[in-house]
Scaffold this motif. Structure first.
Motif, PDB file in Angstrom:
ATOM      1  N   THR A  73      -0.368 -14.109  -8.359  1.00 31.53           N
ATOM      2  CA  THR A  73      -0.286 -13.063  -7.343  1.00 31.53           C
ATOM      3  C   THR A  73      -0.974 -13.515  -6.064  1.00 31.53           C
ATOM      4  O   THR A  73      -1.878 -14.348  -6.090  1.00 31.53           O
ATOM      5  CB  THR A  73      -0.931 -11.736  -7.807  1.00 31.53           C
ATOM      6  OG1 THR A  73      -2.329 -11.944  -8.009  1.00 31.53           O
ATOM      7  CG2 THR A  73      -0.280 -11.212  -9.063  1.00 31.53           C
ATOM      8  N   GLN A  74      -0.516 -12.944  -4.977  1.00 30.62           N
ATOM      9  CA  GLN A  74      -1.162 -13.138  -3.679  1.00 30.62           C
ATOM     10  C   GLN A  74      -1.158 -11.781  -3.001  1.00 30.62           C
ATOM     11  O   GLN A  74      -0.131 -11.107  -2.948  1.00 30.62           O
ATOM     12  CB  GLN A  74      -0.390 -14.149  -2.837  1.00 30.62           C
ATOM     13  CG  GLN A  74      -0.976 -14.357  -1.453  1.00 30.62           C
ATOM     14  CD  GLN A  74      -0.221 -15.420  -0.691  1.00 30.62           C
ATOM     15  OE1 GLN A  74      -0.178 -16.566  -1.094  1.00 30.62           O
ATOM     16  NE2 GLN A  74       0.385 -15.037   0.417  1.00 30.62           N
ATOM     17  N   SER A  75      -2.309 -11.370  -2.506  1.00 27.75           N
ATOM     18  CA  SER A  75      -2.417 -10.067  -1.859  1.00 27.75           C
ATOM     19  C   SER A  75      -3.504 -10.121  -0.795  1.00 27.75           C
ATOM     20  O   SER A  75      -4.190 -11.124  -0.651  1.00 27.75           O
ATOM     21  CB  SER A  75      -2.737  -8.981  -2.895  1.00 27.75           C
ATOM     22  OG  SER A  75      -3.985  -9.257  -3.508  1.00 27.75           O
ATOM     23  N   GLY A  76      -3.655  -9.018  -0.095  1.00 26.89           N
ATOM     24  CA  GLY A  76      -4.719  -8.930   0.891  1.00 26.89           C
ATOM     25  C   GLY A  76      -4.231  -8.445   2.227  1.00 26.89           C
ATOM     26  O   GLY A  76      -3.041  -8.298   2.465  1.00 26.89           O
ATOM     27  N   TRP A  77      -5.174  -8.231   3.094  1.00 30.22           N
ATOM     28  CA  TRP A  77      -4.891  -7.747   4.441  1.00 30.22           C
ATOM     29  C   TRP A  77      -5.596  -8.712   5.375  1.00 30.22           C
ATOM     30  O   TRP A  77      -5.006  -9.676   5.823  1.00 30.22           O
ATOM     31  CB  TRP A  77      -5.363  -6.298   4.548  1.00 30.22           C
ATOM     32  CG  TRP A  77      -5.412  -5.721   5.925  1.00 30.22           C
ATOM     33  CD1 TRP A  77      -6.479  -5.111   6.478  1.00 30.22           C
ATOM     34  CD2 TRP A  77      -4.387  -5.670   6.920  1.00 30.22           C
ATOM     35  NE1 TRP A  77      -6.184  -4.688   7.755  1.00 30.22           N
ATOM     36  CE2 TRP A  77      -4.896  -5.020   8.057  1.00 30.22           C
ATOM     37  CE3 TRP A  77      -3.085  -6.126   6.982  1.00 30.22           C
ATOM     38  CZ2 TRP A  77      -4.155  -4.800   9.212  1.00 30.22           C
ATOM     39  CZ3 TRP A  77      -2.344  -5.912   8.139  1.00 30.22           C
ATOM     40  CH2 TRP A  77      -2.880  -5.249   9.220  1.00 30.22           C
ATOM     41  N   ILE A  78      -6.862  -8.534   5.591  1.00 29.39           N
ATOM     42  CA  ILE A  78      -7.619  -9.473   6.415  1.00 29.39           C
ATOM     43  C   ILE A  78      -8.077 -10.636   5.539  1.00 29.39           C
ATOM     44  O   ILE A  78      -7.915 -11.795   5.874  1.00 29.39           O
ATOM     45  CB  ILE A  78      -8.807  -8.772   7.092  1.00 29.39           C
ATOM     46  CG1 ILE A  78      -8.277  -7.760   8.104  1.00 29.39           C
ATOM     47  CG2 ILE A  78      -9.733  -9.778   7.758  1.00 29.39           C
ATOM     48  CD1 ILE A  78      -9.313  -6.862   8.707  1.00 29.39           C
ATOM     49  N   SER A  79      -8.653 -10.313   4.411  1.00 24.30           N
ATOM     50  CA  SER A  79      -9.064 -11.312   3.437  1.00 24.30           C
ATOM     51  C   SER A  79      -7.954 -11.413   2.396  1.00 24.30           C
ATOM     52  O   SER A  79      -7.619 -10.432   1.742  1.00 24.30           O
ATOM     53  CB  SER A  79     -10.379 -10.882   2.783  1.00 24.30           C
ATOM     54  OG  SER A  79     -10.745 -11.790   1.790  1.00 24.30           O
ATOM     55  N   GLN A  80      -7.392 -12.591   2.245  1.00 27.98           N
ATOM     56  CA  GLN A  80      -6.280 -12.770   1.318  1.00 27.98           C
ATOM     57  C   GLN A  80      -6.754 -13.447   0.048  1.00 27.98           C
ATOM     58  O   GLN A  80      -7.644 -14.298   0.083  1.00 27.98           O
ATOM     59  CB  GLN A  80      -5.169 -13.566   1.981  1.00 27.98           C
ATOM     60  CG  GLN A  80      -4.568 -12.820   3.152  1.00 27.98           C
ATOM     61  CD  GLN A  80      -3.486 -13.602   3.847  1.00 27.98           C
ATOM     62  OE1 GLN A  80      -3.027 -14.636   3.376  1.00 27.98           O
ATOM     63  NE2 GLN A  80      -3.072 -13.122   5.014  1.00 27.98           N
ATOM     64  N   GLU A  81      -6.128 -13.061  -1.046  1.00 22.42           N
ATOM     65  CA  GLU A  81      -6.550 -13.543  -2.356  1.00 22.42           C
ATOM     66  C   GLU A  81      -5.340 -14.031  -3.148  1.00 22.42           C
ATOM     67  O   GLU A  81      -4.308 -13.361  -3.180  1.00 22.42           O
ATOM     68  CB  GLU A  81      -7.224 -12.387  -3.104  1.00 22.42           C
ATOM     69  CG  GLU A  81      -7.590 -12.693  -4.532  1.00 22.42           C
ATOM     70  CD  GLU A  81      -8.206 -11.489  -5.216  1.00 22.42           C
ATOM     71  OE1 GLU A  81      -9.407 -11.550  -5.510  1.00 22.42           O
ATOM     72  OE2 GLU A  81      -7.477 -10.506  -5.461  1.00 22.42           O
TER      73      GLU A  81
END
Length: 171
Positions: free
Chosen positions: A95-103
């Motif tokens: 998975t890849q997610s986030g807004w300002i900090s991405q994970e």
């Protein structure tokens, strides 16, 4: 002297997942954001309704809130759509997610404890859902929101099949 990424088995290597979420997820995220922004807009309108002594400040506040809401409603769903990604293989869930900090997260199949689906009221309205994969990780479950309902159902079935073939207790 740590472990190099190339020394890790392929299923443990972080990488960009292959699939984007559904395009309709942007609409769901906009509707959810709009419901969130109703409160600040309503607050300023209520202030204007009950107190007519500060009109210049009230109009300024309303303008600021409306501009912020408009930017949020346009930018956030588009950004989330471009960032949020997922992939399921026989070895792992990515998975890849986030807004300002991405994970980016990887859950090896052998670590999966449960696979769940969730279909909230707004998601159901647009035929979407969320896949949740729980592992023994302290980082918490992996969630992929904004998937087509059929995709969620297929992934739950596929992950259940794959994980049932793995021996061990997923810890």
């Amino acid at each position: 002297m740590g472990t190099e990424l190339t020394d890790l088995p392929p299923e443990a290597r972080p990488r960009r997942p292959a699939h984007l979420v559904s395009r309709r997820a942007r609409v769901v995220w906009r509707v959810a954001a709009l419901l969130t922004w109703i409160w600040p807009i309503g607050g300023v309108v209520g202030w204007m309704w009950f107190d007519d002594g500060n009109r210049s400040w009230q109009w300024l506040a309303l303008g600021v809130v409306l501009v912020l809401a408009a930017v949020y409603l346009v930018v956030v769903p588009e950004w989330r759509f471009r960032v949020h990604r997922w992939e399921v293989t026989d070895d792992a869930v990515y998975t890849q997610s986030g807004w300002i900090s991405q994970e980016r997260r990887v859950a090896p199949i052998s670590r999966i404890q449960t696979v769940d689906s969730e279909f909230g009221p707004i998601e159901r309205l647009f035929g979407l859902g969320t896949l949740t994969v729980t592992t023994a990780s302290a980082a918490g479950a992996l969630r992929v929101a904004g998937l087509e309902r059929a995709t969620v159902d297929e992934l739950v079935e596929e992950l259940t099949r794959i994980t049932s073939q793995v021996r061990g207790d997923a810890t």
